[in-house]
Design an enzyme around this catalytic site. Structure first.
Site, mmCIF file in Angstrom:
data_model
loop_
_atom_site.group_PDB
_atom_site.id
_atom_site.type_symbol
_atom_site.label_atom_id
_atom_site.label_comp_id
_atom_site.label_asym_id
_atom_site.label_seq_id
_atom_site.Cartn_x
_atom_site.Cartn_y
_atom_site.Cartn_z
ATOM 1 C CE LYS A 112 12.245 -2.354 -5.310
ATOM 2 N NZ LYS A 112 13.022 -3.488 -5.851
ATOM 3 C CG ASN A 167 0.303 2.229 3.667
ATOM 4 O OD1 ASN A 167 -0.741 2.263 3.036
ATOM 5 N ND2 ASN A 167 1.434 2.772 3.232
ATOM 6 N N GLY A 168 -0.703 -1.035 6.696
ATOM 7 C CA GLY A 168 -0.457 -1.843 7.893
ATOM 8 C C GLY A 168 -1.639 -2.759 8.169
ATOM 9 C CE LYS A 176 14.976 -10.773 -9.214
ATOM 10 N NZ LYS A 176 15.583 -10.663 -7.937
ATOM 11 C CB CYS A 183 -0.870 0.020 1.247
ATOM 12 S SG CYS A 183 -1.914 -1.420 1.410
HETATM 13 C C1 F6R Z 1 12.886 -10.123 -5.211
HETATM 14 C C2 F6R Z 1 12.571 -9.098 -4.250
HETATM 15 C C3 F6R Z 1 12.119 -9.491 -2.890
HETATM 16 C C4 F6R Z 1 12.857 -8.656 -1.841
HETATM 17 C C5 F6R Z 1 12.327 -8.970 -0.434
HETATM 18 C C6 F6R Z 1 13.090 -8.227 0.637
HETATM 19 O O1 F6R Z 1 13.304 -9.596 -6.415
HETATM 20 O O2 F6R Z 1 12.678 -7.943 -4.542
HETATM 21 O O3 F6R Z 1 12.294 -10.853 -2.672
HETATM 22 O O4 F6R Z 1 14.211 -8.949 -1.933
HETATM 23 O O5 F6R Z 1 10.967 -8.624 -0.361
HETATM 24 O O6 F6R Z 1 13.019 -6.849 0.441
HETATM 25 P P1 F6R Z 1 14.050 -5.854 1.099
HETATM 26 O O7 F6R Z 1 15.379 -6.132 0.544
HETATM 27 O O8 F6R Z 1 13.523 -4.504 0.744
HETATM 28 O O9 F6R Z 1 14.006 -6.111 2.580
#
Ligand code: F6R
Length: 607
Positions: free
Chosen positions: A602, A99-100, A484, A2
């Site tokens: 993300k 959010n949350g 990936k 969100c």
């Molecule tokens: C894969 C990807 C996710 C993140 C994971 C951790 O391409 O992007 O698997 O690596 O959600 O996210 P961060 O690194 O932001 O803690």
């Protein structure tokens, strides 16, 4: 996940809010909405892309200088218009985005229903707006404060009330909120990318704080009413990172940015005269770090695979005992945290809820908690005692690419720093530093193979399954390559330690089941070749990633991708690049939404 954006200023709010939502799209979402204050408050919500919401808003042309907007990633209740935010109270006077997750929402909802409140959605969020309605007696900020004291769970919220036409209230616990301040406007968002076009001055809200925004002004206090004085800080440059340039997708742009990302990770951090790394962010804890004997790394997804690589790197370069743990599992294990235990949290976003929960648990148990984070000022960066920023630049594509190679680079520098304070020789330290400095140029060479990798992808992108195998330093890369492929192309892929293949997965091999084998010319090469032979003997197609000039594989397998030669421990920085390109091209050829794969976010801010 969100996303929130809020505005109080002297311009029409709608364009600024919709622009903010577009900039938050990369986080992943399934519906969106907007509320703008006016004599009759305006509310619009839509399922699907922000473009759908924009179409409606363009028709209605709502006027107003204050508003809030949201992209929702469904947790409680399906992605429908009624479940999309903003939610509103019974009188349609208060509007709220969240959010949350509100953990005690059911008990609160039962109580509010019994008191006569009418609910319109299936969300946990809606209880918040009714709680505020209940608590309101002419003062919005106090009502929000009072309501939040009843809530268990996590929240980042923005609230407006028709009777307070210049005011936005925001608050956070466990879900980020950042304020953006300019001369005649105040903004708030869950992510600086939504603010960067409008301001260079930001203020990060801490957990259990609430802020009141008016045009060009803000005040902060804690939820239990203590005044907080915090001035704005300059925002790191992100605006340029948000442009895609000539690249068709952010993912491809970010794959191609890896030479600079590695250069940035190394900049100012190499000390050739001592054969050691210089990491300013760790200086305050250097003594404790050089005494430490036990390292636990916590992270998720791609960052977890960087952590798995770090286990090999630290074991090779230092005498530390290293464990790499999925952050989401950390709290279920009884790890022995001693005085000399260091816990390192790795996270691109710095907001991943599981990683945050793991580091808080480690702190509670007395560990020295460090961070390796990309997003400056993020929660993990702020909650760790010391750490290193990867400085990979903003990563917009949901699939991590350049942040992974940055993480590997910095993890090597960290291992080198610790190793050189113990047994690691100057020669060995210097060999690794020289090798690291070769990496950006070598990645540039590999990127020239993009067209060749696309041709390979065209041959294989209709396969339903893939196996990725590697040994030692290449094992985490096999896992990352498989992740990936599955996340952007939706092809099922498994990463396996090459030696483990014969203990089960080999049963899957047939002519329609391709394998990607990571086989650079290193100490494990002969063993990986034996594994490749086992696959070929069962008619499985093999794509091998090897080192330039290694001719042994060319006569064995049909498809070979060659990467330049470097020190064995640095080869993962090179072998991962063709795997990223392969996943990207497969996804494009299959017509997938590469930058925003379905169901993914993300920044994963729920546990
Ligand atoms: C894969 C990807 C996710 C993140 C994971 C951790 O391409 O992007 O698997 O690596 O959600 O996210 P961060 O690194 O932001 O803690």
């Amino acid at each position: 996940m969100c996303g929130i954006v809020a505005y109080s200023g002297r311009q029409q709010a709608r364009g600024i809010l919709l622009d903010g939502l577009r900039r938050l799209e990369y986080r992943g979402y399934d519906s969106s909405g907007i509320a703008i204050l006016n004599s009759t408050p305006y509310l619009a919500r839509a399922v699907g892309k922000v473009a759908e919401l924009e179409r409606r808003v363009a028709q209605d042309e709502p006027q107003g200088l204050v508003g809030i907007a949201h992209t929702r990633w469904a947790t409680h209740g399906k992605p429908t218009e009624l479940n999309a935010h903003p939610h509103t109270d019974c009188q349609r006077q208060i509007f709220l985005v969240h959010n949350g997750i509100i953990e005690n929402y059911q008990a609160l909802k039962n109580r509010l229903l019994a008191a006569g409140h009418q609910f319109r959605s299936e969300t946990d969020t809606e209880v918040l707006v009714h709680l505020i309605e209940n608590a309101y007696n002419g003062h919005l900020e106090s009502a929000v404060q009072k309501a939040l004291l009843e809530v268990q769970g996590t929240f980042g919220i923005a609230v407006v009330h028709a009777a307070h036409p210049a005011e936005v209230i925001v608050a956070r616990r466990g879900s980020p909120i950042v304020l953006g301040i300019s001369a005649d406007a105040s903004l708030a968002a869950s992510d600086v990318s939504a603010l960067a076009q409008h301001t260079t001055q930001v203020v990060y809200l801490e957990d259990n704080e609430i802020a009141r925004l008016g045009p060009g002004e803000y005040s902060i206090k804690t939820l239990d009413n203590r005044a907080v004085s915090r001035s704005a800080t300059a925002l790191e440059r992100v605006a340029g990172d948000l442009e895609r340039g000539d690249f068709p997708h952010y993912m491809l742009k970010e794959i191609f940015e890896q030479p600079e990302a590695v250069e940035n990770a190394l900049r100012g951090r190499v000390n050739h005269s001592e054969g050691v790394a210089k990491l300013g962010g760790l200086e305050s804890v250097l003594d404790r770090l050089s005494q430490a004997r036990h390292l636990i790394i916590v992270s998720c997804g791609t960052s977890y695979y960087a952590g798995l690589f770090a286990r090999y790197a630290f074991e090779t370069l230092t005498d530390m005992t290293v464990e790499t743990e999925l952050a989401s599992e950390f709290r279920y294990r009884k790890l022995n945290i001693r005085q000399n235990t260091v816990v390192l949290a790795i996270s691109q976003s710095g907001e991943t809820a599981d990683t945050l929960a793991a580091l808080r648990e480690a702190k509670r148990k007395g560990a020295l908690v460090l961070g390796l984070v990309n997003v400056v000022g993020s929660t993990i960066a702020r909650e760790t005692l010391a750490g290193v920023y990867s400085h990979a630049g903003m990563e917009v594509g949901v699939a991590s690419t350049k942040s992974f190679t940055s993480q590997l680079t910095i993890l090597l520098l960290m291992a080198l720093l610790v190793g050189r304070s113990r047994d690691l020789s100057y020669e060995e330290g210097e060999r690794i530093l020289r090798g690291l400095e070769e990496v950006p140029g070598q990645i540039r060479e590999i990127l020239k193979l993009s067209d060749a990798v696309r041709e390979l992808a065209a041959r294989f992108c209709q396969a339903s399954h893939f196996l990725y195998i590697g040994r030692k330093y290449q094992y985490p890369i096999a896992l990352e390559g498989a992740l990936k492929l599955k996340e952007v192309s939706y092809i099922h892929a498994e990463g396996y330690a090459a030696g483990e293949m014969k203990h089960g997965p080999i049963a899957l091999i047939d002519p329609s089941f391709p394998t990607v084998a990571l086989a650079p010319a290193d100490g494990s090469f002969d063993k990986v070749v034996s594994n490749i032979q086992e696959i070929l003997a069962r008619s499985g197609p093999v794509i091998a990633i090897t080192t330039v000039g290694n001719t042994r594989l060319a006569s064995l397998v049909n498809h070979v991708i060659e990467v330049p030669h470097n020190v064995e421990i640095l080869m993962p920085l090179l072998t991962v690049v063709p795997l990223q390109l392969f996943a990207y091209h497969c996804a494009v050829l299959r017509g997938c939404d590469v930058d925003k794969p379905r169901n993914l976010a993300k920044s994963v801010t729920v546990e």
